[in-house]
Design a protein around this motif. Structure first.
Motif, PDB file in Angstrom:
ATOM      1  N   VAL A   1      -3.465   3.980  -1.746  1.00 56.21           N
ATOM      2  CA  VAL A   1      -3.757   3.061  -2.855  1.00 56.21           C
ATOM      3  C   VAL A   1      -3.103   1.705  -2.624  1.00 56.21           C
TER       4      VAL A   1
ATOM      5  N   THR B   1       3.162  12.814  -5.362  1.00 53.85           N
ATOM      6  CA  THR B   1       4.344  12.428  -4.602  1.00 53.85           C
ATOM      7  C   THR B   1       3.957  11.335  -3.621  1.00 53.85           C
ATOM      8  N   SER B   2       4.909  10.490  -3.316  1.00 54.42           N
ATOM      9  CA  SER B   2       4.638   9.410  -2.368  1.00 54.42           C
ATOM     10  C   SER B   2       5.871   9.166  -1.516  1.00 54.42           C
TER      11      SER B   2
ATOM     12  N   VAL C   1       6.521   6.336  -0.441  1.00 57.72           N
ATOM     13  CA  VAL C   1       6.993   5.028  -0.899  1.00 57.72           C
ATOM     14  C   VAL C   1       7.820   5.230  -2.157  1.00 57.72           C
TER      15      VAL C   1
ATOM     16  N   ARG D   1       0.859  -1.188   0.000  1.00 53.71           N
ATOM     17  CA  ARG D   1       0.000   0.000   0.000  1.00 53.71           C
ATOM     18  C   ARG D   1       0.892   1.233   0.000  1.00 53.71           C
ATOM     19  N   ARG D   2       0.438   2.293  -0.656  1.00 52.94           N
ATOM     20  CA  ARG D   2       1.209   3.538  -0.626  1.00 52.94           C
ATOM     21  C   ARG D   2       0.240   4.711  -0.613  1.00 52.94           C
ATOM     22  N   VAL D   3       0.704   5.837  -0.074  1.00 56.77           N
ATOM     23  CA  VAL D   3      -0.116   7.041  -0.061  1.00 56.77           C
ATOM     24  C   VAL D   3       0.450   7.992  -1.107  1.00 56.77           C
TER      25      VAL D   3
ATOM     26  N   LEU E   1      -1.251   7.722  -9.926  1.00 53.95           N
ATOM     27  CA  LEU E   1      -2.430   7.092  -9.307  1.00 53.95           C
ATOM     28  C   LEU E   1      -3.130   6.148 -10.267  1.00 53.95           C
TER      29      LEU E   1
END
Lengths: 212, 352
Positions: free
Chosen positions: A53, B63-64, B66, A36-38, B74
């Motif tokens: 997501v 931006t992420s 991760v 999962r990542r934001v 997205l």
């Protein structure tokens, strides 16, 4: 039977990444893998919004369609899972996925990726429920214990909701009505566009007759 | 009395009109901003939410925290396009293309049969390919079919082999195919370069090639058409293999070494090029294999022990035959050798 779905409410997500951390911890995912990542859009500008997501467990999953070894399957709960004993780590699911959900533990020369890993909706894999083998390969199987995915359970602002699609959309619809703004459910149009209703008005999975 | 009534009536009128004016103002004044917006829409403040979702759909990079390739995207719209190409175009069209060419070759063989050596074999052999040329050829053949078969298994195995081997069995097979394809793929660059430098000299367009093509290489009936060491058909195959091979190697390196941060779009485009080029080269190779083996009598020897019958050489590659004889310095072919030299094609046999 329930049809499990995720929904992230962009009006509530505060980009705290607790869902990401909870997922990593609960599932002991391989190093370098984030199921999962934001993602933050317009970071630092007016109108900034964040979304959490992961795999959306699509009705007509592109990953399953392109897989050369056909290692994906959909559970009775509508959760898209895969068999790591069959997966060859080709990366095709990652090219096809709209959400960037499939992850690979390594990225080395000569196409070395390792077995694909992705969100299981905390539903484990094809091995016996909550066996040590299942846990080491696929992570937790909370659904078998009657629990929902930990990312959604942990969400402090209740931005991320998980559960049966009808319940999830009821909660979201109520919120949208109360606040009178932004009723966009990220990814639902892409993930569930092939879901249709039968003559009795019941939601039916899969594509309409014909097509790919 | 009359004056009093007039005053009262005037008061009533004033009150009624004032009330009507108030009602009209209440109804109409709030519409002014709408009217102004209608006249000049440039002053509209857009809904920030609408902008956000439009950006998301257009693949605007967010931006992420991760880290990872394309982590900030997205929605990956190309994924669906690539899926459509692979599942609805590449796989079915490729199968039909390969299948129909194979069927045409079988049909041609059944109708026309093999092309016999004109006047029968003489038993006198001449050298056509050196050891180095044959090694280059068979090295490329081995590598090409290793890659073609493993690639075809990865493309069609799901439909053809899973019913035979079962999901676990095919998983193992596909895994071996993927590793072999990825490990031996880069070696094809060596094979392709060797092929290119060994055979390019004799595959340049020469006078007479167009005539050969226009007459269909004599395959459609009629006499043999004059040709040099390689005829126009062989030259076309050479360039299809070279250009197709270059595309395969270029796209293959992008796919095989996903360590330079190339995203899904680049990978998907490379896969499209790789698949199309592979299916074209594989399909055209069917024709090459047929003509080299069953299709034309006496050809296979040129790639086995490097020798062909003189009668074969005279009928299929008359100009080359004359050059070989001229290079040998033999007196018996002086006349035809002189005639060939005038065409300007200089290609002595390498180890005659």
């Amino acid at each position: 039977m329930a049809r499990m779905k995720f929904l992230c409410d962009a009006e509530r997500c505060i980009e705290c990444n607790a869902c990401v951390t909870a997922c990593k911890n609960e599932n002991e995912v391989p190093w370098g893998v984030n199921r999962r990542r934001v993602v933050t859009i317009h970071d630092g500008s007016p109108g900034e919004r964040s979304l959490s997501v992961a795999c959306m467990h699509c009705s007509d999953a592109p990953c399953a369609a392109v897989c050369p070894v056909d290692c994906f399957y959909t559970t009775d709960d509508g959760v898209v899972l895969h068999d790591k004993d069959i997966c060859i780590g080709c990366g095709y699911c990652f090219y096809a996925c709209p959400f960037g959900a499939p992850q690979f533990p390594v990225a080395e020369a000569f196409g070395q990726r390792g077995k694909m890993d992705k969100c299981t909706f905390c539903a484990g894999g094809p091995l016996p429920d909550n066996s040590p083998e299942e846990y080491s390969k696929y992570g937790a199987n909370r659904l078998a214990e009657g629990k929902l995915p930990l990312c959604a359970e942990m969400c402090a602002t209740r931005a991320l909701i998980a559960g049966d699609g009808d319940t999830v959309s009821d909660i979201f619809r109520e919120r949208v009505t109360w606040r009178g703004s932004s009723g966009f459910a990220h990814g639902w149009g892409v993930a569930y566009k092939n879901q249709h209703r039968d003559s009795k008005g019941k939601a039916v999975e899969g594509k309409a007759a014909g097509g790919d | 009395m009359a004056a009093q009534t007039r005053t009262a009536n005037r008061h009533h009128r004033i009150i009624i009109w004032s009330l009507l004016l108030l009602v009209a103002a209440t109804l109409l004044l709030p519409l002014i901003p709408y009217a102004m917006d209608y006249v000049d829409p440039s002053g509209t403040v857009p809904n920030p939410g609408a902008d956000l979702w439009r950006d998301v759909r257009n693949g605007n990079i967010g931006t992420s925290q991760v880290l990872g390739v394309d982590a900030g995207v997205l929605i990956n719209d190309n994924g669906e396009r690539w899926r459509h190409f692979r599942m609805n175009q590449l796989i079915p069209v490729g199968a039909m293309f390969m299948g129909s060419v194979l069927a045409l070759i079988v049909l041609f063989y059944l109708v026309r049969g093999p092309l016999r050596i004109q006047g029968g074999a003489t038993g006198k052999m001449i050298r056509r390919f050196s050891v180095f040329e044959r090694t280059t050829h068979w090295f490329t053949v081995g590598l090409f079919w290793l890659l073609a078969l493993t690639g075809l298994i990865l493309l069609y195995g799901r439909f053809v082999l899973i019913p035979v081997l079962g999901p676990e069995g095919f998983g193992l097979t596909a895994s071996a195919c993927k590793e072999a394809h990825n490990l031996f793929g880069p070696m094809f660059l060596v094979a392709l370069l060797m092929m290119f430098f060994t055979f390019v000299k004799d595959n340049i367009y020469a006078r007479g090639d167009m005539t050969w093509l226009l007459k269909g290489g004599g395959m459609l009936g009629g006499d043999h058409v004059s040709a040099g060491r390689f005829n126009a058909g062989e030259k076309i195959w050479f360039w299809i293999a070279m250009i197709g091979g270059a595309v395969l190697i270029g796209s293959g390196f992008v796919l095989d070494f996903a360590v330079f941060g190339q995203g899904r779009e680049v990978m998907a485009i490379s896969h499209v090029l790789h698949g199309i080029a592979a299916l074209i080269v594989i399909t055209v190779s069917f024709g090459h294999i047929y003509l080299g083996t069953a299709g034309v009598e006496g050809t296979i020897g040129s790639m086995v022990n490097g020798e062909v019958d003189e009668a074969w050489a005279k009928s299929h590659h008359d100009r080359w035959y004359a050059e070989v004889k001229a290079a040998e310095g033999g007196g018996e072919n002086e006349e035809s050798a002189g005639g060939t030299a005038a065409t300007g094609v200089a290609s002595p046999a390498r180890d005659a």
